[in-house]
Design a protein around this motif. Structure first.
Motif, PDB file in Angstrom:
ATOM      1  N   GLU A  76       0.836  -1.238   0.171  1.00 46.05           N
ATOM      2  CA  GLU A  76       0.071   0.007  -0.124  1.00 46.05           C
ATOM      3  C   GLU A  76       0.851   1.280  -0.057  1.00 46.05           C
ATOM      4  O   GLU A  76       0.609   2.103  -0.495  1.00 46.05           O
ATOM      5  CB  GLU A  76      -0.910   0.010   1.138  1.00 46.05           C
ATOM      6  CG  GLU A  76      -2.096  -1.056   1.275  1.00 46.05           C
ATOM      7  CD  GLU A  76      -1.376  -2.510   1.504  1.00 46.05           C
ATOM      8  OE1 GLU A  76      -2.168  -3.464   1.752  1.00 46.05           O
ATOM      9  OE2 GLU A  76      -0.280  -2.510   1.963  1.00 46.05           O
ATOM     10  N   THR A  84       1.113   4.590  -2.789  1.00 45.79           N
ATOM     11  CA  THR A  84       1.197   5.932  -2.117  1.00 45.79           C
ATOM     12  C   THR A  84       2.241   6.670  -2.938  1.00 45.79           C
ATOM     13  O   THR A  84       2.186   7.685  -3.334  1.00 45.79           O
ATOM     14  CB  THR A  84       1.004   6.027  -0.690  1.00 45.79           C
ATOM     15  OG1 THR A  84      -0.190   5.398  -0.386  1.00 45.79           O
ATOM     16  CG2 THR A  84       1.238   7.381  -0.531  1.00 45.79           C
ATOM     17  N   ALA A 132      -7.882   9.708  -1.312  1.00 48.57           N
ATOM     18  CA  ALA A 132      -8.235   8.188  -1.173  1.00 48.57           C
ATOM     19  C   ALA A 132      -9.678   8.431  -1.136  1.00 48.57           C
ATOM     20  O   ALA A 132     -10.440   7.432  -1.388  1.00 48.57           O
ATOM     21  CB  ALA A 132      -7.806   7.573  -0.144  1.00 48.57           C
ATOM     22  N   GLY A 158      -9.976   6.003  -4.140  1.00 48.20           N
ATOM     23  CA  GLY A 158     -10.524   4.359  -3.678  1.00 48.20           C
ATOM     24  C   GLY A 158      -9.724   3.175  -4.231  1.00 48.20           C
ATOM     25  O   GLY A 158     -10.192   2.257  -4.572  1.00 48.20           O
ATOM     26  N   ASN A 208      -5.875   0.829  -3.813  1.00 43.09           N
ATOM     27  CA  ASN A 208      -5.292   0.105  -2.516  1.00 43.09           C
ATOM     28  C   ASN A 208      -4.028   0.759  -2.050  1.00 43.09           C
ATOM     29  O   ASN A 208      -2.839   0.359  -2.413  1.00 43.09           O
ATOM     30  CB  ASN A 208      -4.791  -1.261  -2.964  1.00 43.09           C
ATOM     31  CG  ASN A 208      -4.242  -2.090  -1.814  1.00 43.09           C
ATOM     32  OD1 ASN A 208      -4.675  -1.977  -0.473  1.00 43.09           O
ATOM     33  ND2 ASN A 208      -3.482  -3.253  -1.871  1.00 43.09           N
ATOM     34  N   ASP A 209      -4.099   1.954  -1.579  1.00 41.77           N
ATOM     35  CA  ASP A 209      -2.872   2.603  -1.053  1.00 41.77           C
ATOM     36  C   ASP A 209      -3.097   3.065   0.475  1.00 41.77           C
ATOM     37  O   ASP A 209      -3.877   2.450   0.975  1.00 41.77           O
ATOM     38  CB  ASP A 209      -2.820   4.107  -1.756  1.00 41.77           C
ATOM     39  CG  ASP A 209      -3.717   5.110  -1.365  1.00 41.77           C
ATOM     40  OD1 ASP A 209      -4.883   4.886  -1.127  1.00 41.77           O
ATOM     41  OD2 ASP A 209      -3.702   6.320  -1.737  1.00 41.77           O
ATOM     42  N   TRP A 263      -6.005   4.906   1.543  1.00 37.15           N
ATOM     43  CA  TRP A 263      -7.428   4.105   1.693  1.00 37.15           C
ATOM     44  C   TRP A 263      -7.401   3.224   2.962  1.00 37.15           C
ATOM     45  O   TRP A 263      -8.451   2.888   3.468  1.00 37.15           O
ATOM     46  CB  TRP A 263      -7.604   3.219   0.638  1.00 37.15           C
ATOM     47  CG  TRP A 263      -8.655   2.517   0.190  1.00 37.15           C
ATOM     48  CD1 TRP A 263      -8.760   0.810   0.485  1.00 37.15           C
ATOM     49  CD2 TRP A 263     -10.077   2.740   0.311  1.00 37.15           C
ATOM     50  NE1 TRP A 263     -10.163   0.657   0.206  1.00 37.15           N
ATOM     51  CE2 TRP A 263     -11.038   1.783   0.311  1.00 37.15           C
ATOM     52  CE3 TRP A 263     -10.774   4.032   0.174  1.00 37.15           C
ATOM     53  CZ2 TRP A 263     -12.243   1.934   0.402  1.00 37.15           C
ATOM     54  CZ3 TRP A 263     -11.924   4.134   0.071  1.00 37.15           C
ATOM     55  CH2 TRP A 263     -12.688   3.144   0.068  1.00 37.15           C
ATOM     56  N   GLU A 264      -6.291   2.555   3.416  1.00 35.18           N
ATOM     57  CA  GLU A 264      -6.210   1.944   4.374  1.00 35.18           C
ATOM     58  C   GLU A 264      -6.593   2.471   5.724  1.00 35.18           C
ATOM     59  O   GLU A 264      -7.225   2.146   6.555  1.00 35.18           O
ATOM     60  CB  GLU A 264      -4.978   1.289   4.621  1.00 35.18           C
ATOM     61  CG  GLU A 264      -4.309   0.166   3.595  1.00 35.18           C
ATOM     62  CD  GLU A 264      -5.255  -0.876   4.015  1.00 35.18           C
ATOM     63  OE1 GLU A 264      -5.674  -1.375   5.182  1.00 35.18           O
ATOM     64  OE2 GLU A 264      -5.720  -1.620   3.101  1.00 35.18           O
ATOM     65  N   LEU A 288      -8.339   5.219   6.006  1.00 31.01           N
ATOM     66  CA  LEU A 288      -9.867   5.480   6.003  1.00 31.01           C
ATOM     67  C   LEU A 288     -10.800   4.329   6.273  1.00 31.01           C
ATOM     68  O   LEU A 288     -11.753   4.347   7.042  1.00 31.01           O
ATOM     69  CB  LEU A 288     -10.454   5.976   4.623  1.00 31.01           C
ATOM     70  CG  LEU A 288     -10.252   7.455   4.196  1.00 31.01           C
ATOM     71  CD1 LEU A 288     -10.657   7.777   2.704  1.00 31.01           C
ATOM     72  CD2 LEU A 288     -11.126   8.433   5.117  1.00 31.01           C
ATOM     73  N   LEU A 289     -10.464   3.170   5.738  1.00 31.89           N
ATOM     74  CA  LEU A 289     -11.130   2.014   5.780  1.00 31.89           C
ATOM     75  C   LEU A 289     -11.042   1.559   7.407  1.00 31.89           C
ATOM     76  O   LEU A 289     -12.156   1.154   7.889  1.00 31.89           O
ATOM     77  CB  LEU A 289     -10.446   0.934   4.953  1.00 31.89           C
ATOM     78  CG  LEU A 289     -11.163  -0.457   4.932  1.00 31.89           C
ATOM     79  CD1 LEU A 289     -12.627  -0.140   4.041  1.00 31.89           C
ATOM     80  CD2 LEU A 289     -10.441  -1.391   4.292  1.00 31.89           C
TER      81      LEU A 289
END
Length: 688
Positions: free
Chosen positions: A133, A137, A272, A276, A278-279, A282-283, A285-286
């Motif tokens: 990830e 980025t 992100a 949206g 796989n960086d 996004w991790e 946020l998720l």
């Protein structure tokens, strides 16, 4: 009769511009309070007077964006090639090679400390389990930064070469840096759709202004002797610019590169939201959405590590000329290549290296244990801050003081008593020769009783005009009123006041706390040794990461948003306060010491007045930082313009997003111009 006339003329002469402005503001506020019942339109702007500006802007932008969408989609398709290439290179390069390259670069730029920083930082990223990830980025940053450097550099050179467009370029850069990032994500979403490319473009847009400003500043500061020598040598204008002036401005331009890198990295989580993919953004946020705060903090720390490493290395490249032995660089690279070749078959996949997973789990369990053990006093801190500070500031004492909050009901008699006390204080201060200060106290008491979100619109307009007139003359007063009227007619007035309330409360807290910390850092060197690394860390943390710790402890709510804004915006106040206080000229200090002044007298009468312009610039930066963080804080519980911008992004409402973003930019721009005006006035008073 003559004595009375002389007394009146003396009093009139003593009535300063600030006192006149405050008197007018008090008079307008009193009129609004007096006619509140019979003329409610004086307090709340009637909905019938609002213009459908949001709909107009949305209609125009829909037409405009749809007309240029084919060209933008073509540009998006073209940008996928370098993006895919960067992803492929970084994703498929063995991790020992990348760690070795960063370590070798660190040695070349800063010796052993910088090499250790690069090695430990990349090793932490590897051990976190977010290597893949993180490389995604870095691929986004690796492509967006060159785009931002080219665009920003071209804009800076254009402004330098064509003086007629310089003021326009500066105005556009001001707008780009004050409009919240979320505001222009909505049109980008419509133009480019979801995916990593739209995040790349958003990062490039956000990172271009710092580069443009530093190119302009660097070219302006090139010595006239150097320019004359280039002209005398017979070079063309192209040769003068690229062979003489730009190399002479290289140090300042490299500062722009450093700021451009940091700006692009700070956008990765925001990008992100619409990218949206796989960086690492996004991790973050998720995991935040799943309330996995240990994992969110670990992913956030990965971004912080990247920010620190990139900031230190690019900063060293910009400011220091010393380079270390290149033979060590080749030795590190050779050892890395040999190690990779030897263990190639047994090289573990970076996604399988999760050495820090237990730490993330321990952080989650530790947080749970901490909140369970300390829940009562944490809730008490949050509730007391809300009920006794933030809520009264927002809606006023007459609405916030209730039996279930304060234990009693606020009555009209209490309001009369509060105003009477304010009048007495103002009269006493006026009698002691501080008329302006007394009137300001009376204004603040009125604002506290009414609440910032409930302030009458004529009072706000006249108050802004008066403040602008004192700070910068009638032009700034007219500009402030004109810009505020656009918010008033657009129907965003109430949301703007809510944003003003929260950012104002955060700025006041930062000014007090940051000023005191800066003062302590200036007076006691050991304090600065502790405070400086903390400030360095806070300045390299991307905005989004500030939300994680406050969410971990205080959950979603306005108090959490307030703390996040304060944590981000306090650093400039600390740095500028200390810088102003420690840079008092030696001759002034020697004169004060020889006159027998005490340390306190020197601080009060010499160092503080001389540092005032610098401290005001720190306040200016704090205000801009607070507005920048306000939209990000909308994710965890704020109301007002920030929430409108975030909702517009989710609904793809371009009109609302741009209108609310412009309204927030207007508030930030007015505050920026006023503080700069007061700072300039202080510089002139000091003869600087």
């Amino acid at each position: 009769m003559t004595a009375a006339t002389d007394f009146s003329s003396t009093q009139a002469a003593q009535l300063t511009a600030g006192a006149k402005a405050a008197l007018i503001t008090v008079f307008v506020g009193a009129l609004c309070l007096a006619f509140e019942g019979s003329a409610p339109w004086l307090v709340k702007w009637p909905a019938a007077w609002e213009l459908p500006a949001t709909e107009w802007i949305g209609t125009f932008l829909d037409w405009f964006l749809n007309s240029i969408k084919p060209a933008m989609r073509l540009f998006s398709d073209l940008m996928t090639y370098p993006m895919d290439a960067a992803n492929y290179v970084l994703g498929n390069t063995p991790w020992p090679i990348l760690i070795g390259l960063v370590t070798a670069l660190g040695w070349y730029l800063g010796g052993l400390p910088m090499a250790a920083l690069g090695f430990i930082g990349l090793s932490f990223v590897l051990a976190s389990g977010y290597w893949a990830e993180s490389m995604n980025t870095l691929a986004l940053v690796a492509v967006s930064v060159p785009v931002a450097l080219i665009v920003g550099g071209a804009i800076g050179i254009l402004a330098n070469e064509v003086p007629r467009v310089k003021s326009l370029v500066q105005a556009v850069l001001d707008v780009m840096q004050t409009v919240p990032t979320f505001a222009y994500l909505t049109p980008l979403l419509l133009l480019f759709g979801f995916g990593p490319v739209v995040g790349l473009i958003a990062s490039a847009i956000y990172a271009a202004p710092p580069m443009a400003r530093n190119v302009m500043l660097g070219l302006e500061r090139v010595e006239s002797d150097i320019k004359e020598a280039a002209i005398m040598s017979g070079g063309t204008r192209f040769q003068q610019l690229f062979q003489v002036e730009i190399p002479a401005a290289a140090t300042q331009i490299m500062v722009g590169v450093n700021q451009c890198l940091m700006a692009a990295l700070s956008m990765v989580i925001i990008a992100a939201v619409i990218g949206g993919f796989n960086d690492i953004g996004w991790e973050v946020l998720l995991t935040m959405r799943k309330a996995q705060f240990g994992e969110a903090m670990m992913a956030g720390l990965v971004i912080v590590v990247f920010a620190v490493v990139i900031d230190r290395m690019s900063g060293t490249l910009a400011t220091e000329r010393k380079r270390y032995d290149p033979r060590v660089v080749w030795a590190v690279l050779g050892i890395t290549a040999l190690f990779t070749a030897v263990v190639w078959s047994g090289l573990p996949d970076p996604s399988e290296i999760t050495l820090l997973n237990p730490i993330a789990g321990a952080m989650d369990s530790g947080l749970t244990a901490f909140t369970q053990a300390n829940g009562p006093w944490l809730d008490a801190l949050k509730n007391n801050s809300m009920f006794y500070v933030l809520l009264p500031l927002r809606i006023g004492l007459d609405q916030a003081v209730l039996p279930f909050t304060w234990g009693f009901q606020w009555t009209p008699g209490m309001s009369y008593g509060l105003f009477a006390a304010g009048i007495v204080i103002a009269a006493l201060m006026a009698w002691r020769g501080h008329l302006t200060g007394g009137l300001v106290v009376l204004i603040l008491i009125g604002m506290l009783e009414t609440g910032i979100a409930n302030l009458p619109w004529p009072f706000v307009l006249i108050g802004a005009a008066a403040l602008g007139w004192v700070a910068g003359g009638w032009r700034l007063a007219a500009l402030s009123v004109g810009l505020l009227c656009t918010i008033l007619f657009s129907g965003l007035w109430e949301r703007a006041l809510l944003s003003l309330y929260l950012s104002g409360a955060a700025v006041f807290s930062c000014a007090v706390a940051g000023g005191l910390i800066g003062l302590a850092s200036a007076v006691w060197a050991p304090v600065w040794k502790v405070v400086r690394p903390i400030c360095d860390m806070l300045q390299t943390i991307p905005l989004f990461v500030f939300l994680i710790p406050v969410l971990m402890v205080f959950q979603i709510g306005e108090f959490s948003a307030f703390l996040a804004i304060c944590a981000y915006a306090i650093v400039p106040m600390i740095r500028y306060t200390r810088h102003g206080l420690v840079n008092t000229p030696d001759e002034m200090m020697e004169a004060a010491i020889s006159s027998g002044a005490t340390e306190w007298q020197i601080m009060r009468d010499v160092r503080a007045p001389y540092a005032a312009p610098t401290i005001l610039l720190g306040l200016n930066q704090t205000i801009l930082y607070a507005f920048a963080m306000l939209v990000i804080a909308a994710l965890i519980g704020t109301t007002g313009l920030g929430q409108s911008i975030y909702l517009a992004l989710g609904q793809a409402d371009v009109g609302l997003g741009i209108s609310a973003g412009a309204a927030m930019a207007i508030l930030a721009l007015i505050a920026d111009r006023m503080v700069q005006g007061f700072a300039e006035e202080r510089r002139k008073a000091l003869g600087l």
